[in-house]
Design a protein around this motif. Structure first.
Motif, PDB file in Angstrom:
ATOM      1  N   GLU A 150       0.831  -1.201   0.000  1.00  0.00           N
ATOM      2  CA  GLU A 150       0.000   0.000   0.000  1.00  0.00           C
ATOM      3  C   GLU A 150       0.871   1.259   0.000  1.00  0.00           C
ATOM      4  O   GLU A 150       0.505   2.287  -0.548  1.00  0.00           O
ATOM      5  N   THR A 151       2.024   1.183   0.655  1.00  0.00           N
ATOM      6  CA  THR A 151       2.983   2.292   0.669  1.00  0.00           C
ATOM      7  C   THR A 151       4.381   1.736   0.424  1.00  0.00           C
ATOM      8  O   THR A 151       4.676   0.590   0.769  1.00  0.00           O
ATOM      9  N   GLU A 152       5.226   2.542  -0.174  1.00  0.00           N
ATOM     10  CA  GLU A 152       6.581   2.107  -0.476  1.00  0.00           C
ATOM     11  C   GLU A 152       7.314   1.747   0.808  1.00  0.00           C
ATOM     12  O   GLU A 152       7.267   2.484   1.797  1.00  0.00           O
ATOM     13  N   GLY A 153       7.947   0.585   0.810  1.00  0.00           N
ATOM     14  CA  GLY A 153       8.700   0.142   1.978  1.00  0.00           C
ATOM     15  C   GLY A 153       7.874  -0.564   3.018  1.00  0.00           C
ATOM     16  O   GLY A 153       8.401  -0.979   4.065  1.00  0.00           O
ATOM     17  N   ALA A 154       6.556  -0.729   2.768  1.00  0.00           N
ATOM     18  CA  ALA A 154       5.703  -1.421   3.739  1.00  0.00           C
ATOM     19  C   ALA A 154       6.091  -2.893   3.805  1.00  0.00           C
ATOM     20  O   ALA A 154       6.522  -3.484   2.808  1.00  0.00           O
ATOM     21  N   PRO A 155       5.951  -3.524   4.976  1.00  0.00           N
ATOM     22  CA  PRO A 155       6.288  -4.952   5.088  1.00  0.00           C
ATOM     23  C   PRO A 155       5.367  -5.808   4.236  1.00  0.00           C
ATOM     24  O   PRO A 155       4.221  -5.430   3.966  1.00  0.00           O
ATOM     25  N   ALA A 156       5.858  -6.949   3.814  1.00  0.00           N
ATOM     26  CA  ALA A 156       5.066  -7.847   2.975  1.00  0.00           C
ATOM     27  C   ALA A 156       3.827  -8.311   3.730  1.00  0.00           C
ATOM     28  O   ALA A 156       3.892  -8.696   4.897  1.00  0.00           O
ATOM     29  N   ASN A 157       2.696  -8.276   3.051  1.00  0.00           N
ATOM     30  CA  ASN A 157       1.425  -8.690   3.645  1.00  0.00           C
ATOM     31  C   ASN A 157       0.897  -9.887   2.866  1.00  0.00           C
ATOM     32  O   ASN A 157       0.601  -9.792   1.680  1.00  0.00           O
ATOM     33  N   TYR A 158       0.753 -11.005   3.563  1.00  0.00           N
ATOM     34  CA  TYR A 158       0.229 -12.227   2.952  1.00  0.00           C
ATOM     35  C   TYR A 158      -1.220 -12.488   3.365  1.00  0.00           C
ATOM     36  O   TYR A 158      -1.765 -13.539   3.048  1.00  0.00           O
ATOM     37  N   GLY A 159      -1.830 -11.557   4.095  1.00  0.00           N
ATOM     38  CA  GLY A 159      -3.176 -11.771   4.605  1.00  0.00           C
ATOM     39  C   GLY A 159      -3.144 -12.302   6.028  1.00  0.00           C
ATOM     40  O   GLY A 159      -2.096 -12.312   6.681  1.00  0.00           O
ATOM     41  N   LEU A 160      -4.298 -12.742   6.510  1.00  0.00           N
ATOM     42  CA  LEU A 160      -4.409 -13.205   7.895  1.00  0.00           C
ATOM     43  C   LEU A 160      -4.835 -14.667   7.953  1.00  0.00           C
ATOM     44  O   LEU A 160      -5.775 -15.086   7.263  1.00  0.00           O
ATOM     45  N   GLN A 161      -4.160 -15.421   8.772  1.00  0.00           N
ATOM     46  CA  GLN A 161      -4.507 -16.825   9.016  1.00  0.00           C
ATOM     47  C   GLN A 161      -5.390 -16.869  10.255  1.00  0.00           C
ATOM     48  O   GLN A 161      -4.958 -16.539  11.356  1.00  0.00           O
ATOM     49  N   CYS A 162      -6.641 -17.267  10.090  1.00  0.00           N
ATOM     50  CA  CYS A 162      -7.599 -17.201  11.191  1.00  0.00           C
ATOM     51  C   CYS A 162      -7.502 -18.384  12.152  1.00  0.00           C
ATOM     52  O   CYS A 162      -8.022 -18.314  13.264  1.00  0.00           O
ATOM     53  N   GLN A 163      -6.893 -19.471  11.729  1.00  0.00           N
ATOM     54  CA  GLN A 163      -6.637 -20.595  12.629  1.00  0.00           C
ATOM     55  C   GLN A 163      -5.434 -21.375  12.117  1.00  0.00           C
ATOM     56  O   GLN A 163      -5.112 -21.314  10.933  1.00  0.00           O
ATOM     57  N   THR A 164      -4.798 -22.087  13.008  1.00  0.00           N
ATOM     58  CA  THR A 164      -3.617 -22.843  12.610  1.00  0.00           C
ATOM     59  C   THR A 164      -4.004 -24.038  11.755  1.00  0.00           C
ATOM     60  O   THR A 164      -5.163 -24.472  11.742  1.00  0.00           O
ATOM     61  N   ALA A 165      -3.013 -24.587  11.080  1.00  0.00           N
ATOM     62  CA  ALA A 165      -3.262 -25.777  10.267  1.00  0.00           C
ATOM     63  C   ALA A 165      -3.764 -26.931  11.139  1.00  0.00           C
ATOM     64  O   ALA A 165      -4.660 -27.682  10.741  1.00  0.00           O
ATOM     65  N   GLN A 166      -3.209 -27.063  12.339  1.00  0.00           N
ATOM     66  CA  GLN A 166      -3.627 -28.150  13.229  1.00  0.00           C
ATOM     67  C   GLN A 166      -5.063 -27.962  13.689  1.00  0.00           C
ATOM     68  O   GLN A 166      -5.847 -28.930  13.761  1.00  0.00           O
ATOM     69  N   GLN A 167      -5.430 -26.733  14.008  1.00  0.00           N
ATOM     70  CA  GLN A 167      -6.818 -26.473  14.400  1.00  0.00           C
ATOM     71  C   GLN A 167      -7.781 -26.808  13.265  1.00  0.00           C
ATOM     72  O   GLN A 167      -8.830 -27.416  13.486  1.00  0.00           O
ATOM     73  N   THR A 168      -7.398 -26.454  12.051  1.00  0.00           N
ATOM     74  CA  THR A 168      -8.222 -26.776  10.890  1.00  0.00           C
ATOM     75  C   THR A 168      -8.388 -28.274  10.728  1.00  0.00           C
ATOM     76  O   THR A 168      -9.496 -28.786  10.529  1.00  0.00           O
TER      77      THR A 168
END
Length: 547
Positions: A313-331
């Motif tokens: 969204e802005t130059e130099g912003a950290p990489a955003n991969y989205g949000l993981q709402c639960q762990t793989a194990q919980q899933t």
């Protein structure tokens, strides 16, 4: 002895299904289709008491089936502050004016809820700030929800009631907006839950009224069935009791397949299982479908879980991969539990990383406990690879995409994911070619319930500004209607009872003002529904049809 029809539809163009094609007339006996065919053949089934409906040359199809929407939430949404760009909110200033107007008639301390803004379509290209909401409604807690439903902005009073302060840490699977040393009011995914819980709960009767109001509106579009995608998402078992009450009192205007919330913090499945409310229980007005869990957010809100980052969204912003709402194990634990209990699983997974997490969980569940034709699903299933589609086909996993997202949000997808990646989003043609039974739905109130934008997007792949995303994923009109009828029924194990106009299936019929098969695709957007039949009975008829 030949049966006599209770009602016949003549002088029209009746599309009975993808493989069934076109017919001149339709005969109905009770709540089922008796026959479909040439006009002379159908008129021969008429008796002295048979009602004849002259279609005036119009197109009739099986009743549409929105295979993923939120019926009761839509009913509540109809009473909230409308912040959609389609309704004229195209700037932060216009949004704040709507909030200020609502505050004029609200009691001090009364919550003001707004729904449907899209920051990508606001002139300023940003979310409102909590201080702006404070100024618009100084005496009220305010909470506004982005169109996607996964991001919102809360005013200072709302944050205070929810006990969210500057030092409140980001919860797992969520994010709290901060800038220049203070809270902005922006909340994503699980960070929204304290605000949502602080909003006064609805009563069972309130929810029944919302169900009935929304259902009646669906009928005006030719929608006769829907999948309610999250029973228990806000008011727990009160929502289940409301659907049961609405059904018992004859206040369900449309056929509903109900999905139960079975997530980390919103879970009614355990109690429903104890009461015997498992997949398949009920009748064709209200039947239990699957179990819902959330794995990620939305692409437009930059919270869908992706294997490659969003555009910064802005130059130099950290990489955003989205949000993981639960762990793989919980899933995996959730899927295994519900799979063993006999439920169809209907998880929210939009990004390819979330879809991958889901596919691995399904593969492990099927390996441990083989189950024929369970038809586990992936709701939304928007951003994925061909290899992931092939794995879905191997397991019989059903995608439930929303092509209307392309129309309403497609320009925003290019802004946050670049030019190339959106070309294969919600890939309806690839789904059909793989045989995984894609349905069509709106996720209303995320998008308008309007099916015409959905159909338009499937056949043109155009956004609301005319940008084409993935021309090779266009469907024919017959394929698009097939996804809105038969495939939607298939997704809830109901394809033998509805979705086509053939003898023995429910006489759920939609009659439209224009012939989709003959008009220019641009005219789809100005089409309306003239008449709707549910179980053979006329339940909606537009006034001044000839106008």
């Amino acid at each position: 002895m030949t049966e006599t029809a209770d009602r016949i539809l003549v002088n029209g163009k009746i599309w009975a299904g993808l493989n069934e094609g076109f017919h001149e007339a339709l005969a109905i006996k009770g709540d089922k289709v008796l026959a479909v065919g040439a006009r002379a053949e159908i008129e021969a089934l008429a008796g002295d008491d048979t009602e004849v409906i002259d279609l005036g040359g119009k197109l009739a199809t099986p009743g549409l089936n929105d295979n993923h929407m939120h019926l009761h939430m839509y009913g509540f949404n109809m009473k909230q502050v409308d912040l959609r760009a389609r309704d004229g909110v195209r700037s932060v200033e216009a949004l704040l004016a709507r909030i200020a107007k609502a505050a004029e008639t609200a009691q001090p301390g009364e919550w003001i809820i707004g729904r449907g803004y899209d920051h990508d379509k606001l002139a300023e290209g940003r979310h409102p700030h909590r201080r702006e909401l404070d100024a618009a409604a100084p005496d009220n807690p305010v909470y506004i929800v982005r169109a996607c439903g996964h991001v919102g902005v809360a005013s200072s009073k709302a944050l205070q009631i929810a006990e969210i302060g500057h030092n409140t840490p980001d919860p797992f699977g969520g994010a709290i907006g901060r800038a220049e040393g203070e809270l902005t009011g922006w909340l994503a995914e699980t960070a929204r839950e304290p605000v949502q819980k602080a909003i006064p709960s609805a009563t069972v009767d309130d929810i029944v009224e919302a169900i009935e109001t929304a259902g009646r509106d669906l009928l005006t579009y030719g929608i006769t069935s829907c999948m309610e995608a999250a029973i228990g998402i806000r008011d727990d078992m009160a929502e289940m009791r409301a659907y049961q009450k609405a059904h018992a009192e004859g206040r369900l205007p449309v056929r509903v397949a109900g999905v139960l919330m079975g997530d980390l913090d919103r879970n009614v499945v355990d109690q429903c299982y104890e009461e015997g409310l498992v997949t398949g229980v009920g009748d064709d007005m209200f039947r239990i479908a699957g179990v819902k869990i959330f794995l990620d957010g939305s692409a437009g809100g930059r919270t869908a879980l992706m294997s490659e980052p969003y555009e910064p969204e802005t130059e130099g912003a950290p990489a955003n991969y989205g949000l993981q709402c639960q762990t793989a194990q919980q899933t995996e634990d959730f899927v295994m539990k519900y799979h063993k209990w006999g439920y169809q699983v209907t998880p929210h997974a939009i990004g390819d990383a979330a879809i991958e997490q889901m596919l691995v969980a399904y593969e492990k569940a099927y390996a441990a406990h083989p189950a024929e034709d369970r038809r586990h699903r992936i709701e939304h299933c928007g951003w994925l690879s061909q290899s992931q589609i092939d794995r879905m086909a191997a397991m019989g996993i059903v995608p439930a995409p929303q092509p209307s997202f392309i129309y309403f949000f497609g320009n925003g997808y290019e802004a946050c994911l670049g030019k190339e990646r959106p070309q294969f989003c919600y890939p309806m043609k690839a789904f059909l070619e793989a045989g995984v039974h894609p349905s069509a739905s709106t996720d209303c109130p995320v998008c308008d319930i309007d099916p015409f934008a959905n159909i338009y997007a499937m056949v043109t792949r155009k956004t609301d500004t005319g940008v084409v995303l993935g021309e090779d994923q266009r469907l024919t009109m017959a394929e698009a209607l097939h996804c809105y009828t038969y495939e939607a029924a298939y997704g809830v194990h109901a394809e033998e009872r509805k979705g086509r106009l053939i003898p023995g299936q429910y006489a759920d019929v939609a009659v439209f003002s224009k012939d989709f098969f003959e008009i220019d695709p641009e005219e789809i957007l100005t089409t309306v529904c003239d008449m709707t039949l549910l179980g053979g009975a006329v339940v909606y008829e537009r006034e001044a049809v000839s106008a």
